[in-house]
Design a protein around this motif. Structure first.
Motif, short mmCIF file in Angstrom:
data_model
loop_
_atom_site.label_atom_id
_atom_site.label_comp_id
_atom_site.label_asym_id
_atom_site.label_seq_id
_atom_site.Cartn_x
_atom_site.Cartn_y
_atom_site.Cartn_z
N LEU A 127 0.86 -1.18 0.00
CA LEU A 127 0.00 0.00 0.00
C LEU A 127 0.89 1.23 0.00
CD1 LEU A 127 -2.68 -1.04 2.66
CD2 LEU A 127 -2.99 -0.90 0.19
N LEU A 128 0.63 2.14 -0.93
CA LEU A 128 1.39 3.37 -1.04
C LEU A 128 0.57 4.52 -0.45
CD1 LEU A 128 3.85 4.98 -2.09
CD2 LEU A 128 2.61 5.24 -4.25
N PHE A 129 1.08 5.13 0.62
CA PHE A 129 0.45 6.28 1.24
C PHE A 129 1.22 7.54 0.84
CE2 PHE A 129 -0.67 2.73 3.89
CZ PHE A 129 -1.92 3.01 4.40
N GLU A 130 0.50 8.58 0.49
CA GLU A 130 1.12 9.88 0.22
C GLU A 130 0.38 10.92 1.04
OE1 GLU A 130 1.60 12.79 -3.60
OE2 GLU A 130 2.30 10.74 -3.83
N ARG A 131 1.10 11.69 1.84
CA ARG A 131 0.47 12.60 2.78
C ARG A 131 1.13 13.97 2.78
NH1 ARG A 131 1.62 9.94 6.86
NH2 ARG A 131 3.14 11.19 8.01
N LEU A 132 0.30 15.02 2.83
CA LEU A 132 0.78 16.38 3.02
C LEU A 132 0.19 16.89 4.32
CD1 LEU A 132 2.33 18.85 1.90
CD2 LEU A 132 0.15 19.60 0.91
N THR A 133 1.05 17.30 5.24
CA THR A 133 0.62 17.76 6.56
C THR A 133 0.84 19.26 6.69
OG1 THR A 133 1.31 15.61 7.46
CG2 THR A 133 0.87 17.38 9.04
N THR A 134 -0.16 19.95 7.21
CA THR A 134 -0.05 21.40 7.44
C THR A 134 -0.22 21.70 8.93
OG1 THR A 134 -2.40 21.65 6.92
CG2 THR A 134 -0.84 22.05 5.14
N ASP A 135 0.28 22.88 9.33
CA ASP A 135 0.18 23.26 10.73
C ASP A 135 -0.98 24.22 10.95
OD1 ASP A 135 1.05 25.69 9.77
OD2 ASP A 135 2.90 25.76 10.94
N VAL A 136 -1.12 24.70 12.18
CA VAL A 136 -2.25 25.57 12.52
C VAL A 136 -2.20 26.90 11.78
CG1 VAL A 136 -2.60 24.53 14.79
CG2 VAL A 136 -0.98 26.41 14.56
N ARG A 137 -1.03 27.25 11.23
CA ARG A 137 -0.90 28.49 10.47
C ARG A 137 -1.08 28.26 8.97
NH1 ARG A 137 4.77 30.81 12.55
NH2 ARG A 137 4.31 32.32 10.89
N GLY A 138 -1.40 27.03 8.60
CA GLY A 138 -1.63 26.72 7.20
C GLY A 138 -0.37 26.43 6.41
N ARG A 139 0.78 26.34 7.07
CA ARG A 139 2.04 26.05 6.38
C ARG A 139 2.17 24.55 6.14
NH1 ARG A 139 6.28 28.62 10.49
NH2 ARG A 139 5.03 27.24 11.83
N ALA A 140 2.69 24.17 4.98
CA ALA A 140 2.99 22.77 4.72
C ALA A 140 4.26 22.41 5.48
CB ALA A 140 3.19 22.54 3.21
N VAL A 141 4.15 21.46 6.40
CA VAL A 141 5.29 21.14 7.26
C VAL A 141 5.90 19.78 6.94
CG1 VAL A 141 4.38 22.56 9.12
CG2 VAL A 141 3.84 20.12 9.07
#
Length: 281
Positions: A207-221
């Motif tokens: 299974l291939l997972f691809e994830r983009l996580t952002t912080d409370v300020r909307g920045r991609a972290v």
């Protein structure tokens, strides 16, 4: 469209053999042997090719394992991650087992065009690139490739990547509070190098997972893609299809593809899915 009776009969026979073997497996524990092919053919009244076709399916599915010269055995139980619906949120029970990490590679370099687009930063901006092997009860289960903007976590250490949960380190040591993650999941197979790390045959399902996580300020972290063994990991969805008197409490846990403890608040995680139809033309 006409259905070939012979082909249909062969498929149904293999399915019956598969179900019979699954009943045998249910009465055994991981590591227990099952009868030999000759014994199973006699017991089920089927030919060797029919039996082998059913067994091959169960080996690929991670239900059985073959050991050359020894026979067939019940495989280890899969790590199950359950998604439980609660209105528009999914509470995430923790997947079973003790999770740990082993760092494979860590360096800092320019993001490049593709990762820069993912993280919404300049291609020349520096990122921390991390590859780590995820283990459950000491057994390799997944390979994770992380990309984190270097200016957000200038002092990121190998210890943070191998011990504890990463998001808690980001919050406590780098003042980065994650808020949202958008993730996709799709089937794939492993390469020879990935197979060696995961201790599975080349081209095994994954299974291939691809994830983009952002912080409370909307920045991609964080941009991550992870490869999970298909024979050890499965996802189960529990869907609420009608009203109920009282919603059950939300247990703690982690999202598939996200190591246990990475969401430590215990709050439900909003989970939205979108289907994509590939155009074959």
């Amino acid at each position: 469209m006409e259905i070939d009776p012979a082909a249909s009969g062969a498929v149904l026979k293999r399915e019956r053999v598969r179900d019979a073997i699954l009943e045998l497996v249910e009465d055994r524990r991981p590591g227990d042997p099952i009868p030999s092919e000759r014994a199973l053919c006699a017991r089920l009244g089927v030919s060797r090719p029919t039996l082998r076709a059913a067994v091959d399916e169960l080996v690929v599915a991670g239900v059985l394992v073959r050991e050359h010269g020894r026979g067939m055995f019940v495989a280890a139980e899969k790590i199950t991650q359950e998604l439980v619906s609660d209105r528009q949120a999914f509470s995430l029970p923790q997947a079973a087992g003790v999770w740990s990490s082993r760092l494979l590679e860590m360096n800092t370099h320019p993001a490049g065009a593709r990762v820069g687009r993912k993280l919404r930063i300049s291609p020349a901006a520096k990122i921390h690139y991390v590859a780590r092997l995820r283990l459950v009860d000491g057994s390799p289960t997944a390979i994770e490739y992380l990309h984190v903007p270097a200016d957000l976590v200038p002092g990121l250490t190998s210890e943070e990547l191998e011990q504890g949960d990463l998001y808690e380190h980001l919050r406590a040591r780098h003042a980065v509070d994650v808020s949202e993650a958008v993730q996709s999941i799709e089937p794939t197979v492993v390469t020879r190098a990935e197979a060696d790390l995961l201790d599975v045959p080349e081209l095994s399902p994954a299974l291939l997972f691809e994830r983009l996580t952002t912080d409370v300020r909307g920045r991609a972290v964080e941009y991550v893609h992870s490869l999970y063994r298909g024979d050890r990991y499965r996802i189960v969805s529990r869907l609420s299809l009608g009203p109920r008197d009282q919603a059950p409490p939300s247990p703690g846990g982690h999202h598939p593809g996200i190591p246990p403890g990475d969401f430590t608040t215990g709050e439900p995680v909003t989970f939205t899915t979108r289907g994509v139809v590939q155009d074959g033309q």
